[in-house]
Design an enzyme around this catalytic site. Structure first.
Site, PDB file in Angstrom:
ATOM      1  N   LEU A 176      -1.330   3.232 -22.954  1.00 28.29           N
ATOM      2  CA  LEU A 176      -2.533   3.875 -23.469  1.00 28.29           C
ATOM      3  C   LEU A 176      -3.661   3.812 -22.452  1.00 28.29           C
ATOM      4  CD1 LEU A 176      -2.618   2.459 -27.120  1.00 28.29           C
ATOM      5  CD2 LEU A 176      -1.812   4.700 -26.380  1.00 28.29           C
ATOM      6  N   GLU A 223      -6.080  -0.039 -35.527  1.00 24.72           N
ATOM      7  CA  GLU A 223      -5.271  -1.239 -35.757  1.00 24.72           C
ATOM      8  C   GLU A 223      -5.406  -2.210 -34.587  1.00 24.72           C
ATOM      9  OE1 GLU A 223      -0.909   0.384 -34.406  1.00 24.72           O
ATOM     10  OE2 GLU A 223      -1.869   1.358 -36.117  1.00 24.72           O
ATOM     11  N   LYS A 275      -4.725  -4.485 -31.402  1.00 26.05           N
ATOM     12  CA  LYS A 275      -3.819  -4.398 -30.255  1.00 26.05           C
ATOM     13  C   LYS A 275      -3.250  -5.788 -29.997  1.00 26.05           C
ATOM     14  CE  LYS A 275      -3.534  -2.814 -25.459  1.00 26.05           C
ATOM     15  NZ  LYS A 275      -2.973  -4.059 -24.906  1.00 26.05           N
ATOM     16  N   CYS A 316     -15.999 -40.657  -2.106  1.00 26.79           N
ATOM     17  CA  CYS A 316     -14.832 -40.019  -2.712  1.00 26.79           C
ATOM     18  C   CYS A 316     -14.320 -40.850  -3.890  1.00 26.79           C
ATOM     19  CB  CYS A 316     -13.736 -39.857  -1.663  1.00 26.79           C
ATOM     20  SG  CYS A 316     -12.160 -39.263  -2.333  1.00 26.79           S
ATOM     21  N   CYS A 337     -10.596 -42.388  -2.634  1.00 26.68           N
ATOM     22  CA  CYS A 337     -10.439 -43.405  -1.582  1.00 26.68           C
ATOM     23  C   CYS A 337     -11.702 -44.211  -1.319  1.00 26.68           C
ATOM     24  CB  CYS A 337      -9.969 -42.745  -0.288  1.00 26.68           C
ATOM     25  SG  CYS A 337     -11.204 -41.641   0.441  1.00 26.68           S
ATOM     26  N   CYS A 373     -14.406 -34.908   1.349  1.00 28.08           N
ATOM     27  CA  CYS A 373     -14.078 -36.285   1.716  1.00 28.08           C
ATOM     28  C   CYS A 373     -13.749 -36.318   3.204  1.00 28.08           C
ATOM     29  CB  CYS A 373     -12.888 -36.772   0.891  1.00 28.08           C
ATOM     30  SG  CYS A 373     -12.247 -38.385   1.414  1.00 28.08           S
ATOM     31  N   CYS A 424      -6.859 -39.831   2.747  1.00 28.12           N
ATOM     32  CA  CYS A 424      -7.212 -39.964   1.323  1.00 28.12           C
ATOM     33  C   CYS A 424      -5.985 -39.730   0.447  1.00 28.12           C
ATOM     34  CB  CYS A 424      -8.308 -38.965   0.989  1.00 28.12           C
ATOM     35  SG  CYS A 424      -8.724 -38.895  -0.765  1.00 28.12           S
TER      36      CYS A 424
END
Length: 664
Positions: free
Chosen positions: A82, A110, A112, A405, A408, A424, A429
């Site tokens: 459609l 109606e 969909k 971080c 670490c 970082c 790490c």
């Protein structure tokens, strides 16, 4: 009829009746135990008396055969798509255009359903086949799987020969139940009910499809004699009423309307109901109701002129921002993630959403504790789009990125090349290592199936691996001893790792996680240098000669291979048997200078295959549509990329046209 045959028929009728009460009407009359007893008795009698076999028996909903592949099916009547409209103004244009020809037509309105379209063919009242829409002309035979859907009648109450079209979907409750089990088992979650339904219907093992508890709404008569006496229905409403009387589940919440105002009223009502429905809808279908009027209007090239699909805008909800969690990516970038009070959004329950970066949070004025608006970008990725300061009570707190971080504990710093990124500074790490291995194993990289985040963490925690090269030294017996593994899982993982060795240089370069190098750039590098060791000595000047390679990207590549540990890692991969040469043929120039975007499902071809073919012809394949895009290749269920292409006026072609351009 013998007593045995009579009892088998009685049991078939009983089982079919109670299955319908349970699955279709949600009003069971007997306990699960009693139903299972009847089903088992029927199964036992049928096994002992094969002369009573009937393909329409309820026991035939799940076949035993596992398919090698799906056969192709040519639809006798094309299953068209459609035209989408995205505003009430566009909808009004459609109504006016139709009314100019028809006067004052009646429209069917109606929901969909957000699922997968199929055609069901019945002969003499017995289900013969089920096929996916495919490209509209040719689909895939999924008969064994559609038989598992309880709301698809195996037999009709009358001996009719007809074909109907429906939308297969996964109910929300089933989707959430499956994802809960997958999360508990440490498996990847299903993305959304629509994708889950499509994947379930295309399972080669119908027993898996049966476990997924799919459902269907039948919304159209494709052809055949619906009354059995040659009479034709006069309207779409009459057709659906007749299909319902034959035992098909037809769309709920449907109505008829005679004006734009009435249509819009029902669309708004469906929008209000949307969140409370047991299934996902992504819009509303508006069709001319009188079938003779449809003939008058006719068909377009790819879509009918008598219907449109109004698409809902991205669903937005308000919820509470409870906190912010920091994730560390494989390149060390710290990304803030919103922790939300759970909210139902576009088919799933959302409790986390991206906040992008610190600058985004500051620009939007977001505080921890705010009421925020969230939506799904492209109906997939949850994101916070706005805060509501007018709803604050004074308890809200500003957010700031950590100085160290969270993985670490090393210092973080603003990136000199990406101003909004906080990164970082520790190359060792653990979070970066874990994310890097996950990336290496991902589908678009080395595609090591089964190696997800939790297993990576287990392998690192148990010191079975330190980097990606160690994956190729793993032994099944070591993996089998890990939590939630076992011999079979371990064996499957080793097989997947072994299979990944032949992925080729294109995937390997992407898998290495070189900063700034995505799939397109990795493919370009593989095409230019052909062997991995040739990349070791590549200069920035050489790299800048590659189309769309700028100085920054070139510098990232040179920097990566300037580190001895990275070169050593590549050499260890080669020693382990990983293919370090390009697998694709040298790039041609048939489509040189053209840029393609792929969207939707291409019938009989994966996106990877289509991408490889286009790139081999010199074309560039990218992930997003812009004014510079040459063509969008659209398949079944094409999404927002198709919409954007239409908005920008970018040419849209199908798979067949793409193949013609490639000379196939």
């Amino acid at each position: 009829m013998t007593d045995i045959a009579r009892r088998i028929k009685e049991l078939r009728d009983l089982v079919a009746y109670h299955a319908a009460r349970y699955y279709r009407d949600d009003a069971p009359e007997i306990s699960d135990f009693e139903y299972d007893r009847l089903y088992h008795e029927l199964l036992t009698l049928e096994a002992a008396h094969p002369e009573c076999f009937d393909p329409s028996s309820p026991t035939q909903r799940v076949g035993d055969a596992i398919l090698d592949k799906f056969e192709k099916v040519t639809h006798t009547v094309p299953l068209t798509s459609l035209t989408d409209v995205f505003s009430f103004e566009e909808l009004d244009d459609f109504v006016k255009r139709v009314s100019t020809v028809l006067g004052k037509p009646l429209f069917s309105v109606e929901p969909k359903i957000d699922g997968l379209s199929v055609a069901l063919r019945y002969e003499n009242g017995v289900l013969q086949s089920g096929a996916t829409r495919g490209d509209g002309n040719v689909g895939e035979d999924v008969t064994q799987n559609v038989r598992t859907i309880q709301n698809i009648p195996l037999t009709l109450p009358e001996p009719l020969t007809l074909t109907v079209r429906g939308e297969v979907f996964m109910p929300r409750a089933v989707f959430e139940r499956i994802n809960q089990r997958r999360e508990e088992a440490g498996e990847p979650l299903l993305a959304n009910p629509r994708n889950a339904a499509a994947g379930s219907l295309r399972q080669l093992d119908p027993r898996i499809a049966a476990e997924r508890r799919l459902d269907i709404f039948v919304f159209n008569l494709q052809g055949g004699d619906i009354y059995g006496d040659g009479r034709k229905p006069l309207s779409h409403k009459e057709t659906l009423d007749r299909l319902a009387a034959l035992g098909f589940k037809v769309p709920e919440e449907r109505t008829t309307a005679s004006s734009t105002e009435e249509i819009v009223t029902h669309i708004k009502a469906l929008g209000e109901l949307r969140d409370g429905l047991a299934y996902d809808i992504d819009g509303v279908v508006v069709k001319v109701d009188t079938l003779a009027d449809r003939v008058t209007l006719g068909e377009g090239t790819k879509t009918p002129k008598w219907a449109v699909a109004y698409k809902f805008p991205p669903e937005q909800k308000r919820t509470k921002l409870l906190g912010v969690e920091i994730a560390v990516g494989r390149t060390g970038v710290l990304t803030p993630t919103a922790i939300l009070s759970p909210v139902r959004l576009a088919g799933t329950t959302v409790s986390r959403a991206t906040l992008h970066n610190e600058d985004f949070i500051r620009e939007k004025g977001i505080l921890v504790g705010d009421t925020v608006t969230v939506q799904k970008a492209g109906d997939i990725i949850p994101e916070v789009v706005a805060a509501h300061p007018e709803l604050r009570d004074g308890s809200e707190q500003p957010f700031s990125m950590p100085t160290h971080c969270p993985s670490c504990k090393e210092p973080v710093a603003r990136d000199k090349d990406e101003a909004a990124a906080v990164r970082c500074t520790n190359s060792a790490c653990p979070a970066q290592l874990s994310r890097g291995i996950e990336h290496f194993a991902s589908k678009d990289a080395m595609n090591i199936e089964g190696l997800g985040p939790q297993l990576v963490e287990l392998l690192l925690k148990n010191r079975l691996i330190r980097d990606v090269a160690d994956l190729y030294r793993l032994r099944a017996e070591d993996i089998a001893e890990l939590d939630r593994m076992g011999e079979r899982s371990a064996s499957n993982l080793i097989t997947a790792i072994e299979r990944s060795k032949s992925a080729g240089l294109e995937r390997l370069v992407f898998a290495l996680g070189i900063r700034g190098i995505g799939q397109v750039a990795a493919t370009a590098l593989a095409a230019r240098y052909r062997k991995l060791d040739a990349l070791f000595a590549a200069t920035a000047e050489e790299l800048c000669e590659i189309e769309d390679f700028g100085q920054i990207t070139a510098d990232y590549v040179v920097e990566f291979f300037s580190h001895p540990q990275n070169v050593a890692l590549c050499e260890r991969l080669a020693e382990a048997g990983v293919l370090t040469e390009a697998t694709a043929a040298p790039v041609g120039d048939l489509l040189a200078g053209m840029t393609f975007v792929l969207t939707g499902t291409l019938d009989g071809m994966s996106r990877d295959e289509a991408t490889a073919m286009l790139r081999a012809a010199g074309a560039k394949v990218v992930g997003s549509v812009s004014k510079k895009t040459s063509f969008v290749v659209a398949g079944e269920e094409a999404g927002s990329k198709l919409t954007k292409a239409q908005t920008l006026g970018v040419p849209v072609i199908d798979k067949d046209e793409m193949l013609r351009m490639l000379g196939k």
